[in-house]
Design a protein around this motif. Sequence first.
Motif, PDB file in Angstrom:
ATOM      1  N   SER A  28       0.837  -1.201   0.000  1.00 28.69           N
ATOM      2  CA  SER A  28       0.000   0.000   0.000  1.00 28.69           C
ATOM      3  C   SER A  28       0.870   1.248   0.000  1.00 28.69           C
ATOM      4  CB  SER A  28      -0.950   0.004   1.192  1.00 28.69           C
ATOM      5  OG  SER A  28      -0.237   0.029   2.401  1.00 28.69           O
ATOM      6  N   PHE A  29       1.997   1.194   0.706  1.00 29.59           N
ATOM      7  CA  PHE A  29       2.915   2.334   0.692  1.00 29.59           C
ATOM      8  C   PHE A  29       3.529   2.510  -0.697  1.00 29.59           C
ATOM      9  CE2 PHE A  29       7.027   4.382   1.367  1.00 29.59           C
ATOM     10  CZ  PHE A  29       6.636   5.506   2.085  1.00 29.59           C
ATOM     11  N   ALA A  30       3.964   1.404  -1.313  1.00 32.96           N
ATOM     12  CA  ALA A  30       4.589   1.483  -2.634  1.00 32.96           C
ATOM     13  C   ALA A  30       3.602   1.973  -3.691  1.00 32.96           C
ATOM     14  CB  ALA A  30       5.144   0.102  -3.020  1.00 32.96           C
ATOM     15  N   TRP A  31       2.425   1.349  -3.767  1.00 29.31           N
ATOM     16  CA  TRP A  31       1.439   1.784  -4.751  1.00 29.31           C
ATOM     17  C   TRP A  31       0.861   3.150  -4.393  1.00 29.31           C
ATOM     18  CZ3 TRP A  31       1.581   0.085  -9.332  1.00 29.31           C
ATOM     19  CH2 TRP A  31       1.940  -1.227  -9.596  1.00 29.31           C
ATOM     20  N   GLY A  32       0.839   3.478  -3.119  1.00 26.28           N
ATOM     21  CA  GLY A  32       0.397   4.816  -2.706  1.00 26.28           C
ATOM     22  C   GLY A  32       1.331   5.896  -3.220  1.00 26.28           C
ATOM     23  N   MET A  33       2.623   5.625  -3.187  1.00 32.98           N
ATOM     24  CA  MET A  33       3.590   6.598  -3.734  1.00 32.98           C
ATOM     25  C   MET A  33       3.403   6.769  -5.240  1.00 32.98           C
ATOM     26  SD  MET A  33       5.380   8.012  -1.411  1.00 32.98           S
ATOM     27  CE  MET A  33       6.797   8.654  -2.261  1.00 32.98           C
ATOM     28  N   VAL A  34       3.222   5.649  -5.938  1.00 35.59           N
ATOM     29  CA  VAL A  34       3.026   5.715  -7.392  1.00 35.59           C
ATOM     30  C   VAL A  34       1.747   6.479  -7.726  1.00 35.59           C
ATOM     31  CG1 VAL A  34       2.575   4.315  -9.453  1.00 35.59           C
ATOM     32  CG2 VAL A  34       4.333   3.610  -7.833  1.00 35.59           C
ATOM     33  N   GLY A  35       0.662   6.146  -7.038  1.00 37.51           N
ATOM     34  CA  GLY A  35      -0.605   6.841  -7.272  1.00 37.51           C
ATOM     35  C   GLY A  35      -0.534   8.310  -6.905  1.00 37.51           C
ATOM     36  N   THR A  36       0.158   8.609  -5.816  1.00 39.38           N
ATOM     37  CA  THR A  36       0.290   9.994  -5.375  1.00 39.38           C
ATOM     38  C   THR A  36       1.056  10.826  -6.394  1.00 39.38           C
ATOM     39  OG1 THR A  36       0.194   9.364  -3.063  1.00 39.38           O
ATOM     40  CG2 THR A  36       1.213  11.475  -3.554  1.00 39.38           C
ATOM     41  N   ILE A  37       2.143  10.288  -6.902  1.00 39.25           N
ATOM     42  CA  ILE A  37       2.935  11.031  -7.889  1.00 39.25           C
ATOM     43  C   ILE A  37       2.111  11.275  -9.146  1.00 39.25           C
ATOM     44  CG2 ILE A  37       4.950  10.865  -9.418  1.00 39.25           C
ATOM     45  CD1 ILE A  37       6.354   9.379  -7.082  1.00 39.25           C
ATOM     46  N   GLY A  38       1.396  10.252  -9.603  1.00 34.93           N
ATOM     47  CA  GLY A  38       0.572  10.417 -10.802  1.00 34.93           C
ATOM     48  C   GLY A  38      -0.537  11.435 -10.623  1.00 34.93           C
ATOM     49  N   LEU A  39      -1.281  11.314  -9.525  1.00 35.09           N
ATOM     50  CA  LEU A  39      -2.382  12.255  -9.277  1.00 35.09           C
ATOM     51  C   LEU A  39      -1.879  13.674  -9.026  1.00 35.09           C
ATOM     52  CD1 LEU A  39      -4.771  10.098  -7.075  1.00 35.09           C
ATOM     53  CD2 LEU A  39      -5.179  10.939  -9.381  1.00 35.09           C
ATOM     54  N   THR A  40      -0.766  13.797  -8.317  1.00 37.53           N
ATOM     55  CA  THR A  40      -0.209  15.129  -8.065  1.00 37.53           C
ATOM     56  C   THR A  40       0.241  15.776  -9.362  1.00 37.53           C
ATOM     57  OG1 THR A  40       0.492  14.428  -5.868  1.00 37.53           O
ATOM     58  CG2 THR A  40       1.506  16.415  -6.746  1.00 37.53           C
ATOM     59  N   MET A  41       0.876  15.007 -10.234  1.00 38.98           N
ATOM     60  CA  MET A  41       1.283  15.566 -11.523  1.00 38.98           C
ATOM     61  C   MET A  41       0.071  15.981 -12.346  1.00 38.98           C
ATOM     62  SD  MET A  41       4.473  13.092 -12.526  1.00 38.98           S
ATOM     63  CE  MET A  41       4.587  13.706 -14.179  1.00 38.98           C
ATOM     64  N   LEU A  42      -0.983  15.174 -12.311  1.00 41.80           N
ATOM     65  CA  LEU A  42      -2.196  15.506 -13.057  1.00 41.80           C
ATOM     66  C   LEU A  42      -2.851  16.780 -12.528  1.00 41.80           C
ATOM     67  CD1 LEU A  42      -4.312  14.447 -15.188  1.00 41.80           C
ATOM     68  CD2 LEU A  42      -5.530  13.557 -13.204  1.00 41.80           C
ATOM     69  N   ILE A  43      -2.980  16.879 -11.212  1.00 38.51           N
ATOM     70  CA  ILE A  43      -3.613  18.058 -10.618  1.00 38.51           C
ATOM     71  C   ILE A  43      -2.754  19.298 -10.824  1.00 38.51           C
ATOM     72  CG2 ILE A  43      -4.302  19.107  -8.412  1.00 38.51           C
ATOM     73  CD1 ILE A  43      -5.227  16.297  -7.571  1.00 38.51           C
ATOM     74  N   CYS A  44      -1.443  19.177 -10.597  1.00 36.99           N
ATOM     75  CA  CYS A  44      -0.575  20.350 -10.702  1.00 36.99           C
ATOM     76  C   CYS A  44      -0.356  20.793 -12.145  1.00 36.99           C
ATOM     77  CB  CYS A  44       0.760  20.074 -10.012  1.00 36.99           C
ATOM     78  SG  CYS A  44       0.579  20.032  -8.219  1.00 36.99           S
ATOM     79  N   SER A  45      -0.662  19.935 -13.109  1.00 35.34           N
ATOM     80  CA  SER A  45      -0.583  20.387 -14.505  1.00 35.34           C
ATOM     81  C   SER A  45      -1.723  21.344 -14.832  1.00 35.34           C
ATOM     82  CB  SER A  45      -0.604  19.192 -15.454  1.00 35.34           C
ATOM     83  OG  SER A  45      -1.876  18.566 -15.444  1.00 35.34           O
ATOM     84  N   ARG A  46      -2.784  21.326 -14.035  1.00 37.56           N
ATOM     85  CA  ARG A  46      -3.919  22.220 -14.238  1.00 37.56           C
ATOM     86  C   ARG A  46      -3.787  23.527 -13.452  1.00 37.56           C
ATOM     87  NH1 ARG A  46      -4.444  18.140 -17.000  1.00 37.56           N
ATOM     88  NH2 ARG A  46      -6.360  17.029 -17.444  1.00 37.56           N
ATOM     89  N   ILE A  47      -2.810  23.591 -12.572  1.00 33.45           N
ATOM     90  CA  ILE A  47      -2.638  24.749 -11.694  1.00 33.45           C
ATOM     91  C   ILE A  47      -1.532  25.643 -12.244  1.00 33.45           C
ATOM     92  CG2 ILE A  47      -1.998  25.467  -9.361  1.00 33.45           C
ATOM     93  CD1 ILE A  47      -3.043  22.786  -8.385  1.00 33.45           C
ATOM     94  N   SER A  48      -1.775  26.945 -12.243  1.00 34.08           N
ATOM     95  CA  SER A  48      -0.751  27.909 -12.643  1.00 34.08           C
ATOM     96  C   SER A  48      -0.982  29.194 -11.861  1.00 34.08           C
ATOM     97  CB  SER A  48      -0.819  28.167 -14.151  1.00 34.08           C
ATOM     98  OG  SER A  48      -2.013  28.847 -14.482  1.00 34.08           O
TER      99      SER A  48
END
Length: 141
Positions: A57-77
């Motif tokens: 859960s920690f390993a997949w949580g890191m992968v999911g977190t990085i993906g979702l954070t990149m997706l959300i932060c690509s919309r923020i400026s």
Amino acid sequence: MRIRTDDEVYRVDAVWLGPPKATFPWRARYVAWGVGTVIFLIVLTVLRKMGIGLFWSFAWGMVGTIGLTMLICSRISHERPLGAVLNMWVREVTAPREVTEGQGGAASAATVRVRAELPRRRQRPGSYRTTYREVSGVRTR
């Protein structure tokens, strides 16, 4: 004469590179660290509730977190901050939608009354088609 705009000021992101002389190999804005922390806690909670072991859960949580954070932060400026994006998302989710399903159930003939005799036509007063007159002993319609 050349007029300079202030675009360069806004292109500079507020980033934290890490401690002095030990910087991270990536650049992340302050807002990305905050968004990533919140997402990681949510993803980790969901994965643990699903019954996945702590390591996975920690390993997949890191992968999911990085993906979702990149997706959300690509919309923020600087022109569209996190608060505006969250507000837009909430309005999109709670907006009224068109009802696409029909009202009621399937049509059924179970409630239709059936009579043994044929229905008779009602005679309307003043209508020459539905009343019979006798004219000089001959019935006409």
